[in-house]
Write an enzyme that holds these catalytic residues in place. Structure first.
Site, mmCIF file in Angstrom:
data_model
loop_
_atom_site.group_PDB
_atom_site.id
_atom_site.type_symbol
_atom_site.label_atom_id
_atom_site.label_comp_id
_atom_site.label_asym_id
_atom_site.label_seq_id
_atom_site.Cartn_x
_atom_site.Cartn_y
_atom_site.Cartn_z
ATOM 1 N N ASP A 305 0.859 -1.171 0.000
ATOM 2 C CA ASP A 305 0.000 0.000 0.000
ATOM 3 C C ASP A 305 0.909 1.238 0.000
ATOM 4 O O ASP A 305 2.142 1.139 0.002
ATOM 5 C CB ASP A 305 -0.965 -0.034 1.191
ATOM 6 C CG ASP A 305 -2.213 0.820 0.930
ATOM 7 O OD1 ASP A 305 -2.155 1.724 0.076
ATOM 8 O OD2 ASP A 305 -3.240 0.604 1.598
HETATM 9 C C1 BGC Z 1 -5.151 3.003 0.264
HETATM 10 C C2 BGC Z 1 -5.411 1.970 -0.803
HETATM 11 C C3 BGC Z 1 -5.321 2.604 -2.168
HETATM 12 C C4 BGC Z 1 -3.955 3.252 -2.320
HETATM 13 C C5 BGC Z 1 -3.760 3.923 -3.651
HETATM 14 C C6 BGC Z 1 -3.858 3.761 -0.010
HETATM 15 O O1 BGC Z 1 -3.670 4.804 0.889
HETATM 16 O O2 BGC Z 1 -5.063 2.368 1.512
HETATM 17 O O3 BGC Z 1 -6.669 1.376 -0.600
HETATM 18 O O4 BGC Z 1 -5.526 1.638 -3.155
HETATM 19 O O5 BGC Z 1 -3.804 4.241 -1.319
HETATM 20 O O6 BGC Z 1 -4.520 5.045 -3.744
#
Ligand code: BGC
Length: 748
Positions: A305
């Site tokens: 993430d």
């Molecule tokens: C979130 C994810 C997301 C990623 C990209 C992260 O902060 O937890 O769910 O896919 O950002 O935007």
């Protein structure tokens, strides 16, 4: 020389048919054998659009445009494998601009990439292609689950895949498979609710819809299961804070939706940013390799993430340096790092590879997975994106599907004194509250921007609740806002207006938010909104509450003041129409709560609670007193259940029992009912739940129509995870329950 060789590999592939002419394993191996450490590290890197666009990181020139020098550096020097999203702090992009961005990346990659390995673009298309202007926006996942209609939900994911591919993007960071067991959590609305079985059904169709049996066609994209594993149950309720979850509970509650998605062929997975029992999941080899790869057999790409490798140093503090963090995350099992704002990860990984600190076999395994994904997506035979293939993008046909889903999610929690439906031609109505005239409050976060707050990007022509109600009969509908989320506004004007109407509709809401910005300290509905309802109640007129919440906000103080409550979740761009049509009785609500609605702050008990959670202070078994039960939802008609029977009362191995029940629509209008089958294991080696959902079926009934509903169950449907972490069904007595009907069976 190397480039020539690979080019000849690729040139031999005609571009005509995307569904054929994939590279063979041997060809992929040949590419890997030609890759330098820099190229391998680059493939394992994902950067945000902000790194290659005009302007500063998180401060991009709007509308976003590529900076060709930055792009050249990313390709030629860093060999990046992937790009994501729209730039932090930025918003949605037009279809034309997406095409320009994607086509330019492809062309520049061809020009500067040594081995011409395609770059894969990924995006958060969370409730529709929410980062493309004019795309169809659907209810958020919690509302999808409330429909209890997997067929409709699948259709939504198919349309999202279509509109994401129409934008030139082959990879969607969706669905969220985390179980919604912590109502405080800011991402509760992104889940399919609290129940393992319901979430599993929704996970299955989400993957089927997104990937549509493949990932290379013009209407298919790769799904991404989020966020492996145990992200949704932080002890404090705050995003990305520690979870304490035993291995048994992880498997009993949080794993099944991921297992289901893997069985459906989900291609990628994103890792939980948080920690479980003191170990950040990004360094947890047991979860990322032993469980995910060895046990579940997942063969796809595991992406971190946002900035999570760096967070191992600056937040989690399990690594003293970023270099150590890179090594730990890769050795635990990640394939690609959502870095996403610089190239430090890439540089450190190159150093680690060159020093031999990470075995080449480990790196090659990740690179192979990434190349396999690109190959399966048909990216090696990339064709320029053209609008012509996507005549239905943002079409009325797609909007209709969003409307259908929103209507079926509407959950009627209370209806007394004939408050609903409202007679649009005979009754005058005042509409007020913060969600009455806001598309943003109907959509929530992940709507044109990350937090979904910027009304400038809203889709033109979409109707708020007030707009939609006025369209039905403008002369009978008055709107005065009365209160924002946090402060009362023109409350006196609202009360004056209320004096002239027959019924009052208060649209309650919550500020769109997700992740850290969505953290709250308590679940109470804001004072301003409660004040508005209490003041209006002084007029003694029927009050209808419409709830558009990210999570179940406590409404105990005002639920009793309301004659009717319609829970709308975050119903998306067609939510205004769907709410209006349910209020006016054009549609009959049929949604059922996919979570237990708490009545009190500190009584966050799930419906599948343990017997001890039922024990009240007076020693009666009565302590479970939610505001509304899981699976609950009324209709404008009524249903009666009768004659539950079982084909036999003993269930043996490899055997099945057929359960039969009659359901009759005893009301005066057509409607849909969700027939829910629960079981109760009377005694077990792990404390059994009071009851657990094991099957359901949503059916439509004409007035007076009776249907006989059948379910067939096997021993495995009554299983749980035992102390040894095995999925078992123990012999003994079980109750099968449908509505007010119950039958006991014996399992051998
Ligand atoms: C979130 C994810 C997301 C990623 C990209 C992260 O902060 O937890 O769910 O896919 O950002 O935007």
């Amino acid at each position: 020389m190397r480039k020539l060789f690979v080019l000849s590999l690729l040139v031999s592939l005609p571009w005509v048919c995307l569904s054929q002419n994939f590279l063979s394993n041997k060809q992929i191996d040949s590419i890997i054998s030609l890759m330098s450490p820099e190229e391998k590290a680059g493939q394992m890197t994902q950067i945000d659009l902000g790194v290659i666009a005009e302007g500063g990181i998180c401060n991009l020139v709007q509308p976003q445009a590529l900076n060709l020098d930055k792009l050249k550096t990313a390709i030629q020097k860093y060999h990046i494998g992937s790009i994501l999203n729209v730039g932090c702090g930025s918003g949605t992009i037009s279809l034309e601009s997406w095409h320009k961005i994607i086509n330019t990346i492809f062309e520049q990659n061809k020009k500067y990439s040594h081995l011409n390995i395609p770059i894969i673009y990924g995006i958060d298309a969370i409730h529709g292609a929410n980062y493309t202007m004019g795309a169809t926006l659907f209810p958020q996942q919690i509302g999808q689950a409330a429909t209890w209609n997997p067929g409709l939900v699948k259709k939504m994911y198919q349309i999202t895949a279509y509109e994401t591919r129409a934008s030139g993007i082959p990879w969607n960071f969706s669905p969220v498979l985390d179980l919604g067991r912590m109502p405080l959590w800011s991402r509760f609305f992104e889940t399919f609710g609290e129940d393992v079985y319901l979430a599993k059904q929704m996970s299955r169709v989400a993957i089927q819809g997104i990937q549509n049996n493949g990932v290379n066609g013009p209407y298919q994209v790769a799904s991404c299961m989020k966020h492996f594993l145990g992200y949704s149950m932080p002890l404090s309720g705050k995003d990305r804070t520690p979870a304490w979850i035993s291995d048994r509970e992880l498997r009993e509650y949080f794993l099944p939706s991921f297992r289901e998605a893997i069985n459906q062929g989900a291609k990628t997975v994103m890792i939980n940013s948080g920690e479980i029992n003191g170990t950040p999941v990004h360094v947890n080899h047991d979860i990322l390799t032993t469980l995910l790869r060895d046990e579940l057999g997942f063969k796809g790409v595991a992406v971190t993430d946002w900035e999570d490798v760096y967070k191992l140093v600056n937040i989690h503090r399990v690594a003293a340096t970023k270099k150590e963090a890179v090594k730990m995350a890769i050795m635990a099992g990640i394939d690609m790092s959502m870095t996403p704002n610089d190239f430090e990860f890439t540089e450190l990984l190159v150093e680690l590879i060159k020093e031999g600190s990470i075995p080449m076999s480990r790196i090659d395994a990740s690179v192979r997975r990434i190349l396999n994904l690109k190959n399966e997506m048909g990216l090696f035979q990339f064709k320029k994106i053209s609008k012509d293939l996507y005549p239905l993008f943002g079409s009325a046909e797609h909007a209709q599907q969003s409307y259908n889903l929103a209507v079926e999610s509407m959950t009627l929690l209370k209806n007394t004194n004939n408050a609903l439906p409202i007679n649009s031609s005979a009754e005058k109505v005042l509409v007020c509250g913060p969600a009455a005239n806001s598309l943003n409050l109907l959509n929530g976060a992940w709507t044109h921007t990350w937090q979904g707050l910027d009304a400038r990007f809203n889709t033109k022509g979409k109707l708020s609740v007030v707009d939609a109600m006025k369209l039905v009969n403008a002369k009978n509908v008055t709107y005065v806002q009365g209160s924002s989320i946090d402060s009362v506004l023109d409350i006196e004007a609202c009360i004056q207006a209320a004096k002239t109407v027959d019924k009052i509709v208060v649209c309650l809401g919550e500020t769109p938010c997700t992740e850290l910005p969505g953290n709250i300290d308590n679940l109470d509905l804001t004072l301003a909104q409660k004040t508005l309802v209490k003041r209006l109640k002084e007029l003694n007129k029927p009050i209808v509450l419409v709830c558009c919440f990210n999570r179940p906000r406590i409404i105990k103080d005002i639920a009793g003041l309301a004659d009717a409550i319609l829970y709308a979740y975050l119903p998306g761009d067609e939510g205004g129409r769907a709410i209006s049509d349910c209020l006016f009785g054009v549609k009959n609500p049929s949604g059922k709560l996919p979570f237990t609605y708490p009545s009190n702050q500190n009584a966050l008990i799930h419906y599948d609670r343990k017997q001890s959670e039922d024990l009240d202070v007076d020693f009666s078994m009565n302590a479970y007193r939610p505001q509304f039960d899981f699976g609950f939802g009324l209709s404008y008609t009524q249903f009666e259940f009768s004659d539950l029977s079982v084909s036999k009362d003993t269930l043996n191995d490899f055997d099945s029992i057929v359960i039969k029940v009659n359901v009759k629509n005893v009301g005066s209008r057509a409607g849909q009912e969700v027939v829910q089958l629960y079981y109760s294991d009377l005694f077990a080696s792990i404390t059994p739940s009071v009851k657990k959902l094991m099957a359901f079926s949503k059916l439509a009934f004409e007035p007076n129509e009776t249907k006989t509903v059948y379910f067939s169950i096997h021993k495995s449907d009554l299983s749980f995870v035992n102390k040894e972490l095995q999925v078992v069904t123990e012999s003994g007595e079980f109750d099968l329950i449908i509505n007010n009907q119950k039958k006991r069976i014996y399992v051998n």
